[in-house]
Design an enzyme around this catalytic site. Structure first.
Site, PDB file in Angstrom:
ATOM      1  N   ASP A  30     -10.594   3.446   4.069  1.00 25.24           N
ATOM      2  CA  ASP A  30     -11.050   1.914   3.916  1.00 25.24           C
ATOM      3  C   ASP A  30     -12.567   1.691   3.763  1.00 25.24           C
ATOM      4  O   ASP A  30     -13.403   0.811   3.179  1.00 25.24           O
ATOM      5  CB  ASP A  30     -10.766   0.909   4.996  1.00 25.24           C
ATOM      6  CG  ASP A  30      -9.333   0.310   4.729  1.00 25.24           C
ATOM      7  OD1 ASP A  30      -8.828   0.072   3.525  1.00 25.24           O
ATOM      8  OD2 ASP A  30      -8.608  -0.015   5.888  1.00 25.24           O
ATOM      9  N   LYS A  32       0.790  -1.317   0.077  1.00 19.61           N
ATOM     10  CA  LYS A  32      -0.059  -0.056   0.211  1.00 19.61           C
ATOM     11  C   LYS A  32       0.718   1.198   0.157  1.00 19.61           C
ATOM     12  O   LYS A  32       0.521   2.532  -0.661  1.00 19.61           O
ATOM     13  CB  LYS A  32      -0.829  -0.058   1.265  1.00 19.61           C
ATOM     14  CG  LYS A  32      -2.111  -1.245   1.117  1.00 19.61           C
ATOM     15  CD  LYS A  32      -2.967  -1.143   2.348  1.00 19.61           C
ATOM     16  CE  LYS A  32      -3.793  -2.227   2.374  1.00 19.61           C
ATOM     17  NZ  LYS A  32      -4.504  -2.389   3.569  1.00 19.61           N
ATOM     18  N   GLN A  67      -4.154  -1.840   9.491  1.00 17.98           N
ATOM     19  CA  GLN A  67      -4.406  -3.160   8.850  1.00 17.98           C
ATOM     20  C   GLN A  67      -4.990  -4.227   9.569  1.00 17.98           C
ATOM     21  O   GLN A  67      -4.730  -4.438  10.825  1.00 17.98           O
ATOM     22  CB  GLN A  67      -2.735  -3.688   8.620  1.00 17.98           C
ATOM     23  CG  GLN A  67      -2.624  -4.803   8.070  1.00 17.98           C
ATOM     24  CD  GLN A  67      -3.136  -4.595   6.481  1.00 17.98           C
ATOM     25  OE1 GLN A  67      -2.746  -3.625   5.766  1.00 17.98           O
ATOM     26  NE2 GLN A  67      -3.854  -5.596   5.829  1.00 17.98           N
TER      27      GLN A  67
END
Ligand code: NAD
Length: 285
Positions: free
Chosen positions: A120, A53, A97
Site C-alpha cells: 500500500d 483484492k 484493510q
C-alpha cells in the site's frame, strides 16, 4: 473536444501486463508472487474490498490469501501476525484493510509492516523513500493517476498542477510524484482560501477531497486535465469530487467516476505486489 480518460480500459491493460510479469516471475523463480490481505472486524465494505483484492490478484496468477481477525484484536496480536508474514518467504505483499477498529491505530500498523512488503506504500519507510526520490512502493491511487496522465499523453514538465487534498494516501504522495515529474505543484486543502481561483490556475487539477461535485465548471481552466479521485456515495449514486458535466465542457481531458481512478487503484496494488516480489529476489526485469 474533451478526452474522457478511460481508467477502466487502461487498468485492464495494466492487469494484463501484471499477468505477463507474474508468469515470467514464476518461470524464473519457481513460485508465484503472494499477497496477503488482513481484515480486522467484520465491516461489510472492508469485506467487499478485501474480496475484490483477492480476486484481482488471483485473476493475474498470484497466490492471494485473506486473514480475518476479530474486532478487539490487540496491537500485540496483530504485530505477531505481521512478524510471521514478514518471515514467510512466500508472502511478497501485505496489506491491512483500513479503517481498523479500536484499539488498533493506523500509524502503529503502518510502522510495523516491513517496508519491502508494504504494497500500500503507507509505511514511514516507503513514504520517506518517496519523499527522497528513492525506489519505493508508491501508494496505489497516486501511482495509478500518474499512469493515467502518461497514457493520456499529458505533458507535466513545467506545468502548473494543483492537488486538492493532503492525505497521506492520496494528496501528499500525489504532490510528490508530480514534483518528481517536474510540475510546479500547489497543494490545497480544507483551509485554503479562494479555492476556485486557485484551481482555475491549474493545467493539471487532481481532486481528492471527498466532497461530492465540489469542483464546478468555472473552477476549471480551459483545456486543463482534470483527475477526479473522489468517490462519494450519494442518494443519486456514486459521485466524484468534480461536477463532471460542467467540468468536461472546459477540460481538455477528464476522468469519469466511476471508471476513472478507481480501477487504477485496484490495478496498482497488483503492480506493487509484483514489484515487491521482484525486489525481494533482486529481479529487476
Ligand atoms: P481524506 O478525508 O483523508 O482527505 C481529504 C482531504 O481533502 C483533506 O486533506 C482535506 O483537507 C481536504 N478537503 C476536505 N474538504 C475540503 C474542501 N472543502 N476544500 C478543499 N479541501 C478539502 O480523504 P482521502 O483518503 O485522501 O480520499 C479523498 C477522496 O478520494 C475520498 O472521496 C475517497 O473516497 C477518495 N478515494 C478514492 C480512491 C480511488 O481509488 N478512487 C482511493 C482513495 C481515496
Amino acid at each position: 473536444m474533451t478526452t474522457i480518460i478511460d481508467g477502466k480500459a487502461i487498468a485492464e491493460a495494466v492487469r494484463s501486463e501484471v499477468a505477463d510479469g507474474v508468469a515470467a516471475f514464476a518461470e524464473a523463480h519457481g513460485r508465484t508472487p503472494g499477497l496477503v490481505g488482513i481484515q480486522v472486524g467484520d465491516d461489510p465494505a472492508s469485506e467487499i474490498y478485501q474480496r475484490m483484492k483477492q480476486e484481482d490478484a488471483e485473476a493475474c496468477g498470484m497466490v492471494a490469501r485473506r486473514i480475518q481477525l476479530p474486532a478487539g484484536t490487540s496491537q500485540a496480536e496483530l504485530d505477531q501476525l505481521l512478524d510471521e508474514l514478514d518471515a514467510d518467504a512466500g508472502v511478497d505483499g501485505i496489506l491491512v484493510q483500513l479503517p481498523v477498529p479500536e484499539p488498533l491505530e493506523e500509524p502503529q500498523i503502518a510502522a510495523k509492516i516491513a517496508a519491502v512488503k508494504d504494497v500500500d506504500g503507507f509505511s514511514p519507510g516507503n513514504v520517506g523513500r518517496l519523499l527522497r526520490g528513492e525506489p519505493a512502493h508508491v501508494p496505489c491511487t497516486p501511482a495509478g493517476v500518474m499512469r493515467l496522465l502518461s497514457e493520456a499523453d499529458v505533458a507535466l514538465e513545467g506545468t502548473r498542477a494543483v492537488v486538492i487534498g493532503r492525505s497521506v494516501i492520496v494528496g501528499k504522495p500525489m504532490a510528490l510524484l508530480l514534483i518528481a515529474a517536474n510540475a510546479t505543484v500547489t497543494v490545497a486543502h480544507s483551509r485554503t482560501k479562494d479555492l476556485p481561483a486557485l484551481a482555475a490556475e491549474a493545467d493539471v487539477l487532481v481532486v481528492a477531497a471527498g466532497r461530492a461535485e465540489m469542483v464546478r465548471g468555472d473552477w476549471v481552466k480551459e483545456g486543463a486535465t482534470v483527475i477526479d479521485v473522489g468517490t462519494n456515495r450519494t442518494d443519486d449514486g456514486l459521485k466524484g469530487d468534480v461536477a463532471f458535466d460542467e467540468a468536461s465542457e472546459r477540460a481538455g481531458a477528464i476522468t469519469p467516476v466511476p471508471g476513472g481512478v478507481g480501477p487504477m487503484t485496484r490495478a496498482y496494488l497488483l503492480v506493487n505486489t509484483l514489484a515487491a516480489a521482484r525486489r525481494r529476489v533482486g529481479d529487476d526485469s
